[in-house]
Design a protein around this motif. Structure first.
Motif, PDB file in Angstrom:
ATOM      1  N   PRO A  53       0.828  -1.216   0.000  1.00 33.36           N
ATOM      2  CA  PRO A  53       0.000   0.000   0.000  1.00 33.36           C
ATOM      3  C   PRO A  53       0.857   1.259   0.000  1.00 33.36           C
ATOM      4  N   VAL A  54       0.435   2.255  -0.744  1.00 32.56           N
ATOM      5  CA  VAL A  54       1.184   3.492  -0.884  1.00 32.56           C
ATOM      6  C   VAL A  54       1.087   4.321   0.388  1.00 32.56           C
ATOM      7  N   GLN A  55       2.218   4.785   0.854  1.00 34.61           N
ATOM      8  CA  GLN A  55       2.304   5.684   1.986  1.00 34.61           C
ATOM      9  C   GLN A  55       2.799   7.025   1.469  1.00 34.61           C
ATOM     10  N   THR A  56       2.446   8.114   2.124  1.00 35.74           N
ATOM     11  CA  THR A  56       2.894   9.421   1.640  1.00 35.74           C
ATOM     12  C   THR A  56       4.415   9.534   1.642  1.00 35.74           C
ATOM     13  N   ASN A  57       5.102   8.798   2.503  1.00 37.71           N
ATOM     14  CA  ASN A  57       6.566   8.832   2.526  1.00 37.71           C
ATOM     15  C   ASN A  57       7.185   8.126   1.324  1.00 37.71           C
ATOM     16  N   ASP A  58       6.382   7.309   0.595  1.00 36.28           N
ATOM     17  CA  ASP A  58       6.879   6.605  -0.581  1.00 36.28           C
ATOM     18  C   ASP A  58       7.043   7.544  -1.766  1.00 36.28           C
ATOM     19  N   ILE A  59       6.435   8.710  -1.716  1.00 42.08           N
ATOM     20  CA  ILE A  59       6.458   9.632  -2.843  1.00 42.08           C
ATOM     21  C   ILE A  59       7.706  10.494  -2.735  1.00 42.08           C
ATOM     22  N   LYS A  60       8.573  10.373  -3.715  1.00 43.43           N
ATOM     23  CA  LYS A  60       9.796  11.175  -3.756  1.00 43.43           C
ATOM     24  C   LYS A  60       9.603  12.213  -4.840  1.00 43.43           C
ATOM     25  N   GLN A  61       9.873  13.454  -4.516  1.00 42.39           N
ATOM     26  CA  GLN A  61       9.545  14.530  -5.445  1.00 42.39           C
ATOM     27  C   GLN A  61      10.698  15.495  -5.631  1.00 42.39           C
ATOM     28  N   ASP A  62      10.755  16.037  -6.812  1.00 39.01           N
ATOM     29  CA  ASP A  62      11.654  17.131  -7.115  1.00 39.01           C
ATOM     30  C   ASP A  62      10.741  18.319  -7.405  1.00 39.01           C
ATOM     31  N   CYS A  63      10.376  19.049  -6.375  1.00 38.08           N
ATOM     32  CA  CYS A  63       9.369  20.111  -6.482  1.00 38.08           C
ATOM     33  C   CYS A  63      10.020  21.489  -6.412  1.00 38.08           C
ATOM     34  N   PRO A  64       9.344  22.467  -6.995  1.00 36.74           N
ATOM     35  CA  PRO A  64       9.866  23.838  -6.931  1.00 36.74           C
ATOM     36  C   PRO A  64       9.731  24.417  -5.520  1.00 36.74           C
ATOM     37  N   ASP A  65      10.475  25.468  -5.272  1.00 38.66           N
ATOM     38  CA  ASP A  65      10.393  26.173  -3.995  1.00 38.66           C
ATOM     39  C   ASP A  65       9.210  27.139  -4.036  1.00 38.66           C
ATOM     40  N   LEU A  66       8.183  26.826  -3.267  1.00 36.12           N
ATOM     41  CA  LEU A  66       7.007  27.699  -3.171  1.00 36.12           C
ATOM     42  C   LEU A  66       6.889  28.282  -1.766  1.00 36.12           C
ATOM     43  N   SER A  67       8.017  28.464  -1.105  1.00 37.78           N
ATOM     44  CA  SER A  67       8.000  28.922   0.281  1.00 37.78           C
ATOM     45  C   SER A  67       7.413  30.321   0.448  1.00 37.78           C
ATOM     46  N   SER A  68       7.288  31.074  -0.624  1.00 35.96           N
ATOM     47  CA  SER A  68       6.682  32.402  -0.522  1.00 35.96           C
ATOM     48  C   SER A  68       5.175  32.363  -0.821  1.00 35.96           C
ATOM     49  N   PHE A  69       4.617  31.160  -1.044  1.00 31.66           N
ATOM     50  CA  PHE A  69       3.206  31.017  -1.390  1.00 31.66           C
ATOM     51  C   PHE A  69       2.371  30.553  -0.202  1.00 31.66           C
ATOM     52  N   THR A  70       1.117  30.994  -0.184  1.00 34.57           N
ATOM     53  CA  THR A  70       0.112  30.465   0.729  1.00 34.57           C
ATOM     54  C   THR A  70      -0.967  29.834  -0.134  1.00 34.57           C
ATOM     55  N   ILE A  71      -1.241  28.549   0.120  1.00 32.15           N
ATOM     56  CA  ILE A  71      -2.185  27.793  -0.700  1.00 32.15           C
ATOM     57  C   ILE A  71      -3.307  27.260   0.176  1.00 32.15           C
ATOM     58  N   LEU A  72      -4.532  27.516  -0.242  1.00 34.23           N
ATOM     59  CA  LEU A  72      -5.715  27.001   0.440  1.00 34.23           C
ATOM     60  C   LEU A  72      -6.118  25.701  -0.236  1.00 34.23           C
ATOM     61  N   ILE A  73      -6.187  24.620   0.544  1.00 40.05           N
ATOM     62  CA  ILE A  73      -6.646  23.327   0.030  1.00 40.05           C
ATOM     63  C   ILE A  73      -8.068  23.123   0.532  1.00 40.05           C
ATOM     64  N   VAL A  74      -8.982  22.846  -0.403  1.00 44.08           N
ATOM     65  CA  VAL A  74     -10.389  22.611  -0.060  1.00 44.08           C
ATOM     66  C   VAL A  74     -10.702  21.157  -0.397  1.00 44.08           C
ATOM     67  N   GLU A  75     -10.943  20.370   0.628  1.00 45.06           N
ATOM     68  CA  GLU A  75     -11.161  18.933   0.468  1.00 45.06           C
ATOM     69  C   GLU A  75     -12.004  18.430   1.625  1.00 45.06           C
ATOM     70  N   ASP A  76     -13.085  17.697   1.328  1.00 45.56           N
ATOM     71  CA  ASP A  76     -13.964  17.235   2.398  1.00 45.56           C
ATOM     72  C   ASP A  76     -13.571  15.876   2.967  1.00 45.56           C
ATOM     73  N   ASP A  77     -12.682  15.168   2.310  1.00 43.82           N
ATOM     74  CA  ASP A  77     -12.239  13.858   2.790  1.00 43.82           C
ATOM     75  C   ASP A  77     -10.920  14.015   3.546  1.00 43.82           C
ATOM     76  N   GLU A  78     -10.901  13.564   4.790  1.00 42.80           N
ATOM     77  CA  GLU A  78      -9.729  13.766   5.644  1.00 42.80           C
ATOM     78  C   GLU A  78      -8.470  13.097   5.084  1.00 42.80           C
ATOM     79  N   THR A  79      -8.601  11.900   4.549  1.00 43.97           N
ATOM     80  CA  THR A  79      -7.442  11.206   3.989  1.00 43.97           C
ATOM     81  C   THR A  79      -6.888  11.952   2.783  1.00 43.97           C
ATOM     82  N   SER A  80      -7.770  12.392   1.908  1.00 46.14           N
ATOM     83  CA  SER A  80      -7.332  13.149   0.733  1.00 46.14           C
ATOM     84  C   SER A  80      -6.690  14.465   1.138  1.00 46.14           C
ATOM     85  N   MET A  81      -7.229  15.100   2.182  1.00 47.15           N
ATOM     86  CA  MET A  81      -6.646  16.346   2.684  1.00 47.15           C
ATOM     87  C   MET A  81      -5.235  16.097   3.205  1.00 47.15           C
ATOM     88  N   THR A  82      -5.050  15.017   3.935  1.00 46.14           N
ATOM     89  CA  THR A  82      -3.727  14.688   4.477  1.00 46.14           C
ATOM     90  C   THR A  82      -2.713  14.482   3.360  1.00 46.14           C
TER      91      THR A  82
END
Length: 85
Positions: A14-43
């Protein structure tokens, strides 16, 4: 806003969030609102977005999202589930 991350997921268990390895951009200056009604999907969404360094705000329904969006002058992007109840 696009977060171009390359994901490598091991699929022999089963996939765990720690299994995902990413090369992502630096968005440290951004504030992002996530709208999701499912707790697992939000996590999962929060975990992925936080890896970019962005500040994450959470809303679990449309009403909360509108309230947060209208109160936050520093909001840069909104990620929203398309099938909210």
């Amino acid at each position: 806003l696009e977060i171009p991350c390359e994901n490598i997921i091991q699929i022999n268990r089963p996939v765990q969030t720690n299994d995902i390895k990413q090369d992502c951009p630096d968005l440290s200056s951004f504030t992002i609102l996530i709208v999701e009604d499912d707790e697992t999907s939000m996590t999962i969404a929060r975990s992925i977005v936080e890896r970019t360094g962005a500040v994450v705000m959470e809303a679990y329904n449309g009403q909360q999202a509108v309230e947060l969006a209208t109160r936050s002058i520093d909001l840069d992007a909104i990620m929203i589930e398309l099938k909210l109840p």
